[in-house]
Design an enzyme around this catalytic site. Structure first.
Site, PDB file in Angstrom:
ATOM      1  NE  ARG A  39      -4.385  -1.339   1.768  1.00 18.77           N
ATOM      2  CZ  ARG A  39      -5.343  -1.601   2.642  1.00 18.77           C
ATOM      3  NH1 ARG A  39      -5.124  -1.448   3.932  1.00 18.77           N
ATOM      4  NH2 ARG A  39      -6.520  -2.015   2.228  1.00 18.77           N
ATOM      5  CE  LYS A 201     -18.068 -16.575   9.193  1.00 20.68           C
ATOM      6  NZ  LYS A 201     -18.094 -15.661  10.326  1.00 20.68           N
ATOM      7  N   GLY A 362      -8.614  -8.922   0.323  1.00 23.03           N
ATOM      8  CA  GLY A 362      -7.383  -9.315   1.003  1.00 23.03           C
ATOM      9  C   GLY A 362      -6.907 -10.727   0.697  1.00 23.03           C
ATOM     10  N   GLY A 385     -12.423  -4.065   1.762  1.00 19.65           N
ATOM     11  CA  GLY A 385     -13.814  -3.639   1.983  1.00 19.65           C
ATOM     12  C   GLY A 385     -14.281  -2.651   0.933  1.00 19.65           C
TER      13      GLY A 385
END
Ligand code: 3PG
Length: 404
Positions: A39, A201, A362, A385
């Protein structure tokens, strides 16, 4: 959404508040060192361009999720050091992002010099998007530049609030690149457009699956979430991951996809047809490849199987735009990494054939790094996100705040 970039604004001799996402992983114990500087490197083109044009750069970022004030394990000091190495320049550091020290150091900057502020989240007002705190941040600078795509889904003071107090605002190159790639994929993709969604999930990915089902030609599902779909279809899934409270949602998604398929009878939702199961959640567990209709009661699904890999490969290699978010199996265990690695290989090959390949999130980014094929992808998003919310079709507060 319309916004300016740093190429459209005058920055020479101006104090530029540059919001970046330097939320990098650090070692758990002191001395805290950076374990992945992706990053930081991703923000370099914007920093370099501003420096070259004589801007006086005030860098600001969050790091981690500190609660209750300053804490050494969340300090940006290691980032300052790494940035100095990468830029080959001295960087001033202010031990608080607001207050006298920050103000004095900001005012003392000369053209092309850089100041890094300490973690914005050491003040709870940052996440609260507090107007007074936003004003204090804004008072350090004359121009606002946002290059923190990874944090663009947060309506925080340094992202949203501050834009009410600085008239000149623009996106950095990283922000622009992320929005160009992800935006083109969801609004005007070259077709066929394939989305690959995996991960443990279904719960965090319901909106993204629903949105992409409307936009993509096919949505390929893998990873732990696939077993919730199988159970919703009435199949035995043994001890595989399952979110029982999401069985209804899974059923709805399957139905919606069938409706989307319409008269063709071809649902755009592609679930795995075979799976690698294991008798324990360890790398050296006994394993078998079975049809998804033959999962044994005491076993658990750990990866997609070879038939699924070839079905997915075929779709990927015939696509022009491919977006991937989430691994296909427990890729951290080498014996169950094949499905995820096969997707990385197919994506790399698709890139070579001219397709646009985008990786976001990620875990899938980590998997692509592990595959050694990261440089073969058209774009690897720095936002977990943020990229997910973008693919859900949401307007990100950080992007909205830049709009003109
Ligand atoms: C990220 O790592 O996804 C961004 O830096 C945002 O961090 P956050 O989820 O703690 O707001």
């Amino acid at each position: 959404m319309n916004f300016k970039t740093i190429d459209d604004i005058d920055v020479t001799s101006k104090r530029v508040f540059l919001r970046v996402d330097f939320n990098v992983p650090l070692t758990k114990t002191a001395p805290y060192t950076i374990t992945d500087d992706t990053r930081i490197k991703a923000a370099l083109p914007t920093i370099e361009a501003l420096r070259k044009r004589g801007a006086r750069i005030i860098l600001a970022s969050h790091l981690g999720r500190p609660k209750g004030g300053p804490a050494p394990e969340f300090s940006l000091a290691p980032v300052c050091q790494r940035l100095e190495e990468l830029l080959g320049a001295t960087i001033e550091f202010a031990s608080d992002c607001v207050g006298d020290e920050a103000m004095q150091k900001a005012m003392a900057l000369k053209d092309g010099e850089i100041l890094l502020l300490e973690n914005l989240r050491f003040h709870k007002e940052e996440e609260a998007n507090d107007p007074e705190f936003s004003k204090q941040l804004a008072s350090l600078a004359e121009v606002y530049v946002d290059d923190a795509f990874g944090a663009a889904h947060r309506a925080h003071a340094s992202i949203e609030g501050i834009t009410h107090y600085l008239n000149v605002k623009a996106a950095g190159y990283l922000m622009k690149k992320e929005l160009d790639y992800l935006g083109a994929a969801v609004t005007n993709p070259r077709r066929p457009f394939i989305a690959i969604i995996g991960g443990a999930k279904i719960s965090g990915k319901i909106d993204v699956i629903n949105n992409l089902l409307q936009k993509a030609d096919a949505v390929l599902i893998g990873g732990g979430m696939a077993y919730t779909f199988y159970k919703a279809e009435g199949l035995e899934i043994g001890k595989s991951l399952c979110e029982d409270d999401k069985l209804g949602v899974a059923k709805d998604i399957i139905l919606q996809a069938m409706v989307k398929g319409g008269a063709t009878g071809r649902s755009p939702l592609q679930l795995p047809t075979d799976t690698v199961i294991a008798d324990a959640f360890t790398n050296d567990a006994n394993k078998k490849t079975v049809s998804v209709k033959e999962i044994l009661p005491d076993w658990m699904g750990m990866d997609i199987g070879p038939d699924t890999i070839s079905m997915f490969d075929n779709l990927i290699l015939n696509a022009q735009t491919i977006v991937w978010n989430g691994p296909m199996g427990v890729f951290e265990m080498p014996n169950f990494a094949e499905g995820t690695m096969a997707i990385a290989r197919a994506m790399a090959e698709a890139s070579g054939r001219g397709a646009t390949t985008i990786v976001g999130g990620g875990d899938s980014v980590a998997a692509v790094e592990q595959s050694g094929l990261a440089d073969k992808m058209s774009h690897i998003s720095t936002g977990g996100g943020a990229s997910l919310e973008f693919l859900e079709g949401k307007t990100l507060p950080g992007v909205k705040a830049l709009s003109i």
